[in-house]
Structures are given as C-alpha cells and as structure tokens.
Design a protein around this motif. Structure first.
Motif, short mmCIF file in Angstrom:
data_model
loop_
_atom_site.label_atom_id
_atom_site.label_comp_id
_atom_site.label_asym_id
_atom_site.label_seq_id
_atom_site.Cartn_x
_atom_site.Cartn_y
_atom_site.Cartn_z
N LEU A 175 0.80 -1.22 0.00
CA LEU A 175 0.00 0.00 0.00
C LEU A 175 0.83 1.27 0.00
CD1 LEU A 175 -2.74 -1.01 2.62
CD2 LEU A 175 -2.90 -1.12 0.13
N MET A 176 2.06 1.21 0.49
CA MET A 176 2.85 2.44 0.64
C MET A 176 4.33 2.14 0.62
SD MET A 176 1.98 3.07 4.67
CE MET A 176 0.23 2.84 4.29
N GLU A 177 5.12 3.20 0.48
CA GLU A 177 6.57 3.07 0.46
C GLU A 177 7.11 2.80 1.86
OE1 GLU A 177 8.12 6.64 -1.18
OE2 GLU A 177 7.11 6.42 -3.12
N PRO A 178 8.32 2.24 1.94
CA PRO A 178 8.89 1.93 3.26
C PRO A 178 9.01 3.12 4.19
CG PRO A 178 10.11 0.80 1.54
CD PRO A 178 9.16 1.72 0.84
N ARG A 179 9.33 4.30 3.67
CA ARG A 179 9.50 5.45 4.56
C ARG A 179 8.17 5.84 5.20
NH1 ARG A 179 8.60 10.66 3.28
NH2 ARG A 179 7.59 11.14 1.30
N HIS A 180 7.07 5.64 4.48
CA HIS A 180 5.76 5.91 5.07
C HIS A 180 5.42 4.87 6.14
CE1 HIS A 180 4.83 9.22 2.46
NE2 HIS A 180 4.95 8.49 1.36
N ILE A 181 5.89 3.65 5.95
CA ILE A 181 5.71 2.62 6.99
C ILE A 181 6.47 3.03 8.25
CG2 ILE A 181 6.12 0.21 7.60
CD1 ILE A 181 5.87 -0.52 4.68
N THR A 182 7.66 3.61 8.08
CA THR A 182 8.45 4.06 9.22
C THR A 182 7.72 5.16 9.98
OG1 THR A 182 10.48 3.56 8.00
CG2 THR A 182 10.67 4.96 9.94
N ILE A 183 7.19 6.14 9.26
CA ILE A 183 6.47 7.23 9.91
C ILE A 183 5.23 6.71 10.62
CG2 ILE A 183 5.25 9.41 9.51
CD1 ILE A 183 7.16 9.85 7.12
N ALA A 184 4.53 5.77 9.98
CA ALA A 184 3.37 5.17 10.63
C ALA A 184 3.77 4.39 11.88
CB ALA A 184 2.65 4.25 9.64
N SER A 185 4.94 3.76 11.84
CA SER A 185 5.39 3.01 13.02
C SER A 185 5.69 3.95 14.18
CB SER A 185 6.64 2.20 12.66
OG SER A 185 7.77 3.02 12.51
N ILE A 186 6.24 5.13 13.90
CA ILE A 186 6.49 6.12 14.96
C ILE A 186 5.16 6.63 15.50
CG2 ILE A 186 7.51 8.36 15.46
CD1 ILE A 186 9.60 7.77 13.30
N TRP B 253 5.35 15.07 12.12
CA TRP B 253 5.19 14.37 10.85
C TRP B 253 5.45 15.28 9.65
CZ3 TRP B 253 1.19 15.06 14.38
CH2 TRP B 253 0.19 15.97 14.05
N ASN B 254 5.29 16.60 9.83
CA ASN B 254 5.64 17.51 8.75
C ASN B 254 7.15 17.60 8.56
OD1 ASN B 254 2.99 18.04 8.26
ND2 ASN B 254 2.96 20.06 9.23
N ILE B 255 7.89 17.50 9.66
CA ILE B 255 9.35 17.53 9.58
C ILE B 255 9.86 16.31 8.81
CG2 ILE B 255 11.47 17.55 10.94
CD1 ILE B 255 9.78 20.11 11.07
N LEU B 256 9.14 15.19 8.94
CA LEU B 256 9.54 13.97 8.26
C LEU B 256 8.89 13.82 6.88
CD1 LEU B 256 9.29 11.47 11.28
CD2 LEU B 256 11.27 12.79 10.51
N SER B 257 8.18 14.88 6.46
CA SER B 257 7.45 14.84 5.17
C SER B 257 6.50 13.66 5.14
CB SER B 257 8.44 14.78 4.00
OG SER B 257 9.30 15.88 4.01
N GLY B 258 5.84 13.45 6.24
CA GLY B 258 4.91 12.33 6.33
C GLY B 258 3.53 12.66 5.80
N ASN B 259 2.83 11.64 5.39
CA ASN B 259 1.46 11.78 4.90
C ASN B 259 0.51 11.28 5.98
OD1 ASN B 259 -1.06 11.38 3.61
ND2 ASN B 259 -0.06 11.18 1.62
N PRO B 260 -0.27 12.17 6.58
CA PRO B 260 -1.18 11.73 7.65
C PRO B 260 -2.15 10.64 7.21
CG PRO B 260 -1.00 14.13 7.62
CD PRO B 260 -0.31 13.63 6.39
N ASP B 261 -2.59 10.70 5.97
CA ASP B 261 -3.52 9.67 5.49
C ASP B 261 -2.86 8.29 5.47
OD1 ASP B 261 -5.48 11.58 5.16
OD2 ASP B 261 -4.97 11.96 3.06
N HIS B 262 -1.59 8.24 5.06
CA HIS B 262 -0.86 6.97 5.06
C HIS B 262 -0.70 6.43 6.48
CE1 HIS B 262 -0.30 6.93 0.88
NE2 HIS B 262 0.83 7.61 0.77
N CYS B 263 -0.41 7.35 7.41
CA CYS B 263 -0.26 6.92 8.81
C CYS B 263 -1.54 6.29 9.32
CB CYS B 263 0.12 8.11 9.68
SG CYS B 263 1.79 8.74 9.41
N VAL B 264 -2.62 6.98 9.12
CA VAL B 264 -3.91 6.47 9.62
C VAL B 264 -4.27 5.17 8.94
CG1 VAL B 264 -6.38 6.96 9.78
CG2 VAL B 264 -4.72 8.78 10.23
N ARG B 265 -4.03 5.08 7.63
CA ARG B 265 -4.37 3.86 6.90
C ARG B 265 -3.54 2.68 7.38
NH1 ARG B 265 -8.12 0.92 5.58
NH2 ARG B 265 -7.74 -0.49 3.85
#
Length: 376
Positions: A189-200, A220-232
């Motif tokens: 569903l997502m790239e590994p870096r988004h998995i990392t942000i979701a794990s945090i 999460w903005n500092i890490l360029s994270g996508n909130p939707d990916h985290c929640v998903r």
C-alpha cells in the motif's frame, strides 16, 4: 518502475487468488502464515530482520500476479515463502549456504526444530527441488526487480530528527510495528518510509510518549509524512491485531486506544509529562511486562513469585539444598550452650587452646600426629 508495486486497497482485494474465489480473510491468513514462515526460518538461520522484511515483500508482490490456490494451478504459500527467503538471502548478500536454508525451511515446515535433516533425506530433496524450481518463476514474476528498500533504514534517522533516537521504549515499539507490518498487506500500500512514519505514530500512541513540535511544526511535517498513510497503516495493523490470524496467545498491542494523529503531538507550550497522554492510553504508561500480561506491576511480581514457589515445590528430591540449610540453621536442632554457637564447654576449651598456640607448637603437634599420636 517502483510504482508498479504500489496498489490501492481495492486493487489488493482484486488479487489473482481472490478473483479465483479465495475469500479475502483466507488470503490474509495465508499471507500472514507465509511471512511468519519466513520469520521462523530466519530465526534459525540468524538472518538480519532487514533480509526477512525483503523476503516478505517478495512474497507479497509475487501473489499480486500469481494465485495461491493449488487446485486452480496456484502455488502453495509455503513453497513461495521458502523461495522468497532463498532469493532475499542472495540479494542482501548474507552468505547463508543453500544447504542451511533448505534444512531450516524443512524444520519449520515440519514444526520440529530438532528434526534431523541431511542430504540423504527425502524432505531435504523435496524442498531443494521446490526452491530451485520456483526461484526462476519468482524472478520472472517480479520482473527481476529485486532492489527493495526497508523501513528500518529510515527508523533511526527519523527518530533522531524528532529527538527520540535514545528513547528505547518508543524505538522498540516502532521496530515491532515494522516487523508486524510485513505480515499484512501494508508493503503493497505504501513506500517503506511511510511505513516508518506510521510506526512512529503507532509507537507514540501505544507508549503515551508525545513527540515535541520542531520549529512550531508537528513532527510528521518535519519527516514529510502523509497523515492519510499513517492512519491507513495503523487501521490495517489494528485490524490484524484484532483478527489475530496467527492465533498468538500474547497479543502485545491488542486493545489499543483509538488512534488520532494529534494525540502524538506535544506543542511547545505543553510540558513534557505523562499526564499529557490522551484518555484511554493509561495502559501504555505501564511497563512492557504489565502491558503484555494485562496486569499492573505489583500483580505481575506476585505472579512471578507464585510461579517460582511452584517450581521449587515441584523439584525432585536432591535438586535443592533448602531443607539442609534450614536444618543447619535451626536453633532447636543445634542449641548453643554459651551463646556463641558451641554446644559444650569442652569444645570451647579445645578451640581456645588451638587458637592460642604458637606456630612452633602447632608444628610439633602436627608432626606428632604423623607419628600416630591422637589429640582430642
């Protein structure tokens, strides 16, 4: 080319196995069992977790283009799991021998870590033929795209950016999330870096450790994270923990509170305190032992003490010297006559005389003992 392996949730629900009639819940179960098979064999081989994650990604991608229903010309998930582990061992350059991989796979398949497998056994050759045959099939199915990123390579870097790289509790929870994510469809569903942000994100909610803003911006903005990916990602993991397809008796993250990204944020004007945790996260502030067992600290200690007492009571005669120590220290069995532990005045007299004799006297006494004289 990397985007060919990222899918929407609806696309994952349209995998070849599901289109062939396999229920989605059954496919999730087989995917989890296949990756768990990889993990268990990797433990025997002492492979790095990164290699096991890469093998899991190979496994998931393969079944987005092939089905796993043997009755409909599919390939059993354990055969592909073993092949994925074999291929990942090569791509990650871990230098495990083919023979060792085959033996480890055979032991896990038979659910017997003590199974004796050698090059003369049928089990060895069955798995050897299967792995070598499906390796070519897997490479063709993956279009020889075997360069895989992993979330672990981002974890320490991202935790350092938000100032929590030395927070072991948060780091271990995030690492566990990365491990378990490969048991699900999250790598599709997502790239590994988004998995990392979701794990945090998940670790912060679970442990109650809020992450401070950086320059007034949420972490999460500092890490360029996508909130939707985290929640998903967390929704998928929460469903996995609740469903518990592997039937694990210890569900470390079961019963977690509702997830809200803002609950992980600590603004600049908020003090760093455990009281800032959102409602429903009180269980996260307990020790890992208490969280796993569902007990508070005192109850957990009582449970340990009770188990130790039961273990001592079940020991065979001669396994413990507790009874001997108690008897030796029992004043009723060895009453001191003069308050100094000596049973009689005669013994006290002998000890005093021996203590006061000189070195020359002691030498003469020992030499006379050699000649056969007996001293009281």
């Amino acid at each position: 080319m990397a985007s060919q392996w990222h899918f929407t949730h609806d696309e994952v629900l349209s995998s070849p196995s599901i289109l062939e009639g396999l229920p989605p819940a059954e496919e999730r179960l087989r995917r989890a069992k296949g990756v768990n098979f990889i993990y268990q064999a990797g433990i025997i081989l002492e492979l790095p977790q990164i290699t096991l994650f890469v093998a899991g990604v190979f496994f998931h991608r393969f079944y987005m283009r092939r089905n796993m229903i043997e009755e409909k010309n599919g390939i059993h998930h354990y055969n592909i799991a073993a092949t994925a582990l074999f291929l990942a061992n090569k791509t990650e350059e871990n230098c495990r021998k083919t023979k060792d991989i085959i033996i480890a796979v055979a032991k896990i398949a038979q659910k017997n870590h003590k199974l004796i497998v050698d090059e003369q056994s049928k089990e060895y050759w069955r798995w050897r033929d299967s792995i070598l045959m499906y390796e070519e099939v897997m490479l063709e199915t993956l279009t020889f795209d075997v360069m895989i990123d992993n979330p672990y390579s981002f974890l320490y870097k991202y935790l350092e950016k938000v100032g929590h790289v030395h927070n072991k509790t948060l780091r271990h929870a995030a690492w566990s999330f990365c491990n378990d994510s490969c048991l699900t469809i999250i790598p599709l569903l997502m790239e590994p870096r988004h998995i990392t942000i979701a794990s945090i994100f998940f670790a912060s909610i679970y442990t109650g450790e809020r992450i401070a803003d950086v320059n007034g911006e949420p972490w999460w903005n500092i890490l360029s994270g996508n909130p939707d990916h985290c929640v998903r990602a967390v929704e998928v993991m929460k469903e996995f923990y609740d469903e518990n397809p592997l039937r694990k008796t210890e569900n470390r993250f079961g019963g977690s509170p509702n997830f809200n990204l803002e609950d992980t944020r600590r603004r600049g004007d908020e003090p760093q305190s455990s009281n800032n945790a959102s409602p429903g996260t009180e269980r996260a502030t307990q020790s890992p032992r208490a969280r796993v067992n569902g007990l508070d600290e005192d109850a957990a200690q009582r449970e340990i003490d009770t188990a130790a007492a039961e273990s001592a009571s079940q020991a065979a005669p001669g396994d413990s010297d507790v009874a001997l120590k108690e008897a030796a220290n029992n004043p009723f069995l060895h009453p001191p006559a003069n308050g100094d532990g000596l049973a009689s005045p005669s013994k006290r007299k002998v000890v005093d005389s021996l203590a006061s004799e000189s070195r020359e006297e002691k030498r003469q006494r020992l030499s006379s003992d050699d000649e056969g004289e007996v001293h009281e």
